[in-house]
Design a protein around this motif. Structure first.
Motif, PDB file in Angstrom:
ATOM      1  N   GLU A 111       0.853 -20.755   3.553  1.00  0.00           N
ATOM      2  CA  GLU A 111       1.486 -19.790   4.447  1.00  0.00           C
ATOM      3  C   GLU A 111       1.520 -18.424   3.774  1.00  0.00           C
ATOM      4  OE1 GLU A 111       5.316 -21.276   5.651  1.00  0.00           O
ATOM      5  OE2 GLU A 111       4.404 -22.551   7.183  1.00  0.00           O
ATOM      6  N   VAL A 112       1.102 -17.397   4.517  1.00  0.00           N
ATOM      7  CA  VAL A 112       1.042 -16.032   3.999  1.00  0.00           C
ATOM      8  C   VAL A 112       1.956 -15.153   4.843  1.00  0.00           C
ATOM      9  CG1 VAL A 112      -0.469 -14.037   3.597  1.00  0.00           C
ATOM     10  CG2 VAL A 112      -1.338 -16.361   3.224  1.00  0.00           C
ATOM     11  N   ARG A 113       2.723 -14.310   4.162  1.00  0.00           N
ATOM     12  CA  ARG A 113       3.626 -13.375   4.834  1.00  0.00           C
ATOM     13  C   ARG A 113       3.304 -11.951   4.407  1.00  0.00           C
ATOM     14  NH1 ARG A 113       6.322 -18.021   4.312  1.00  0.00           N
ATOM     15  NH2 ARG A 113       7.781 -18.664   5.907  1.00  0.00           N
ATOM     16  N   ILE A 114       3.644 -11.009   5.272  1.00  0.00           N
ATOM     17  CA  ILE A 114       3.498  -9.592   4.934  1.00  0.00           C
ATOM     18  C   ILE A 114       4.772  -9.179   4.209  1.00  0.00           C
ATOM     19  CG2 ILE A 114       3.226  -7.261   5.857  1.00  0.00           C
ATOM     20  CD1 ILE A 114       1.771  -8.652   8.271  1.00  0.00           C
ATOM     21  N   ALA A 115       4.634  -8.861   2.924  1.00  0.00           N
ATOM     22  CA  ALA A 115       5.803  -8.478   2.124  1.00  0.00           C
ATOM     23  C   ALA A 115       6.234  -7.053   2.455  1.00  0.00           C
ATOM     24  CB  ALA A 115       5.491  -8.608   0.637  1.00  0.00           C
ATOM     25  N   SER A 116       5.257  -6.164   2.646  1.00  0.00           N
ATOM     26  CA  SER A 116       5.580  -4.780   2.999  1.00  0.00           C
ATOM     27  C   SER A 116       4.359  -4.111   3.619  1.00  0.00           C
ATOM     28  CB  SER A 116       6.037  -3.987   1.773  1.00  0.00           C
ATOM     29  OG  SER A 116       4.959  -3.834   0.866  1.00  0.00           O
ATOM     30  N   ALA A 117       4.632  -3.165   4.499  1.00  0.00           N
ATOM     31  CA  ALA A 117       3.605  -2.315   5.102  1.00  0.00           C
ATOM     32  C   ALA A 117       4.263  -0.969   5.345  1.00  0.00           C
ATOM     33  CB  ALA A 117       3.077  -2.918   6.395  1.00  0.00           C
ATOM     34  N   GLU A 118       3.918   0.001   4.512  1.00  0.00           N
ATOM     35  CA  GLU A 118       4.619   1.285   4.546  1.00  0.00           C
ATOM     36  C   GLU A 118       3.638   2.443   4.561  1.00  0.00           C
ATOM     37  OE1 GLU A 118       7.074   1.225   1.082  1.00  0.00           O
ATOM     38  OE2 GLU A 118       8.342  -0.397   1.842  1.00  0.00           O
ATOM     39  N   GLY A 119       3.946   3.423   5.412  1.00  0.00           N
ATOM     40  CA  GLY A 119       3.161   4.653   5.458  1.00  0.00           C
ATOM     41  C   GLY A 119       3.579   5.590   4.345  1.00  0.00           C
ATOM     42  N   GLN A 120       2.669   6.464   3.985  1.00  0.00           N
ATOM     43  CA  GLN A 120       2.939   7.461   2.945  1.00  0.00           C
ATOM     44  C   GLN A 120       2.542   8.829   3.470  1.00  0.00           C
ATOM     45  OE1 GLN A 120       0.435   5.874  -0.122  1.00  0.00           O
ATOM     46  NE2 GLN A 120       1.967   4.422  -0.826  1.00  0.00           N
ATOM     47  N   ASN A 121       3.144   9.872   2.939  1.00  0.00           N
ATOM     48  CA  ASN A 121       2.826  11.253   3.308  1.00  0.00           C
ATOM     49  C   ASN A 121       2.956  11.489   4.805  1.00  0.00           C
ATOM     50  OD1 ASN A 121       2.185  11.766   0.587  1.00  0.00           O
ATOM     51  ND2 ASN A 121       0.102  11.047   0.914  1.00  0.00           N
ATOM     52  N   GLY A 122       3.988  10.910   5.410  1.00  0.00           N
ATOM     53  CA  GLY A 122       4.238  11.138   6.823  1.00  0.00           C
ATOM     54  C   GLY A 122       3.466  10.239   7.769  1.00  0.00           C
ATOM     55  N   ALA A 146      -3.690  -3.094   7.731  1.00  0.00           N
ATOM     56  CA  ALA A 146      -2.663  -2.219   8.300  1.00  0.00           C
ATOM     57  C   ALA A 146      -3.351  -0.925   8.724  1.00  0.00           C
ATOM     58  CB  ALA A 146      -1.577  -1.933   7.267  1.00  0.00           C
ATOM     59  N   VAL A 147      -3.127  -0.527   9.976  1.00  0.00           N
ATOM     60  CA  VAL A 147      -3.717   0.708  10.499  1.00  0.00           C
ATOM     61  C   VAL A 147      -2.604   1.747  10.576  1.00  0.00           C
ATOM     62  CG1 VAL A 147      -4.966   1.780  12.414  1.00  0.00           C
ATOM     63  CG2 VAL A 147      -5.378  -0.629  11.838  1.00  0.00           C
ATOM     64  N   PHE A 148      -2.814   2.871   9.890  1.00  0.00           N
ATOM     65  CA  PHE A 148      -1.811   3.928   9.843  1.00  0.00           C
ATOM     66  C   PHE A 148      -2.277   5.121  10.661  1.00  0.00           C
ATOM     67  CE2 PHE A 148      -0.946   1.395   6.106  1.00  0.00           C
ATOM     68  CZ  PHE A 148       0.427   1.277   6.158  1.00  0.00           C
ATOM     69  N   ASP A 149      -1.315   5.783  11.304  1.00  0.00           N
ATOM     70  CA  ASP A 149      -1.568   6.948  12.135  1.00  0.00           C
ATOM     71  C   ASP A 149      -0.973   8.154  11.423  1.00  0.00           C
ATOM     72  OD1 ASP A 149      -2.422   8.347  14.358  1.00  0.00           O
ATOM     73  OD2 ASP A 149      -0.561   8.020  15.472  1.00  0.00           O
ATOM     74  N   HIS A 150      -1.781   9.188  11.265  1.00  0.00           N
ATOM     75  CA  HIS A 150      -1.322  10.384  10.564  1.00  0.00           C
ATOM     76  C   HIS A 150      -0.605  11.309  11.530  1.00  0.00           C
ATOM     77  CE1 HIS A 150      -3.497   9.418   6.893  1.00  0.00           C
ATOM     78  NE2 HIS A 150      -4.360   8.869   7.718  1.00  0.00           N
ATOM     79  N   ARG A 151       0.512  11.830  11.084  1.00  0.00           N
ATOM     80  CA  ARG A 151       1.252  12.783  11.902  1.00  0.00           C
ATOM     81  C   ARG A 151       0.712  14.176  11.640  1.00  0.00           C
ATOM     82  NH1 ARG A 151       7.315  10.387  11.202  1.00  0.00           N
ATOM     83  NH2 ARG A 151       6.867   8.431  12.242  1.00  0.00           N
ATOM     84  N   VAL A 152       0.741  14.984  12.674  1.00  0.00           N
ATOM     85  CA  VAL A 152       0.263  16.366  12.572  1.00  0.00           C
ATOM     86  C   VAL A 152       1.470  17.266  12.387  1.00  0.00           C
ATOM     87  CG1 VAL A 152      -0.962  18.198  13.776  1.00  0.00           C
ATOM     88  CG2 VAL A 152      -1.671  15.821  14.071  1.00  0.00           C
TER      89      VAL A 152
END
Length: 181
Positions: free
Chosen positions: A100-111, A140-146
């Motif tokens: 069994e695999v779990r996502i420990a963390s998924a965090e965006g950086q620089n906004g 993990a797919v991250f979206d950049h803020r403008v």
């Protein structure tokens, strides 16, 4: 599994006469493989992959869970930018079937913000528990803020008011009745 020379299955617990020729085949369950070989007692041979029954036959085989690669990656929703975030799986690396695999963390950086998570291309939730049944890549797919520059709202509204106000002053309700009737 044990088969007679003619290919018919020998059921567990059944009896065959001494001198019967048989073939042994190890069939592991999904996600498992044979560790070593099949060992037989109560037989002689093999000759051309056929064993000859000399007494009570016992077949033994050991199976082990196959190992698969579990890895995490982070990407940007904009293909021209590099990912601004991280994702961590517990556990990761080479893992046995059924882990069994779990996502420990998924965090965006620089906004950047987390847009979605994919497991082998299928969208999942951050709280889902994944079971290893083959190689697994969690992305993990991250979206950049403008960054938006704040400007004074009156600077824009003064220009619009200079253009709009004369139009409103020239409008009379009496002019509208010709269009309505």
């Amino acid at each position: 599994l044990l088969y007679k020379e003619d290919g018919s299955l020998i059921a567990y617990g059944s009896s065959v006469p001494v001198g019967t020729k048989l073939r042994a085949v190890a069939l592991p369950d999904a996600g498992y493989s044979l560790d070593g070989s099949v060992t037989l007692s109560g037989v002689t041979g093999p000759t051309n992959d056929l064993w000859t029954v000399t007494g009570d036959v016992t077949a033994k085989a050991a199976f082990g869970a196959k190992k698969y690669m579990v890895k995490a990656s982070a990407v940007s929703s904009n293909s021209t930018q590099t990912a601004s975030g991280t994702i961590t799986l517990e556990p990761s690396g080479e893992q046995p079937y059924g882990t069994e695999v779990r996502i420990a963390s998924a965090e965006g950086q620089n906004g950047a913000r987390l847009l979605t998570i994919l497991a082998n291309g299928k969208e999942i939730s951050q709280n889902d528990v994944l079971t290893v049944t083959g190689d697994l890549t969690v992305t993990a797919v991250f979206d950049h803020r403008v960054n938006i520059e704040k400007i004074h709202p009156l600077a824009v509204s003064r220009i619009l008011l200079q253009w709009r106000i004369p139009q409103f002053r020239a409008f009379r309700f009496a002019d509208l009745r010709w269009f309505l009737f």
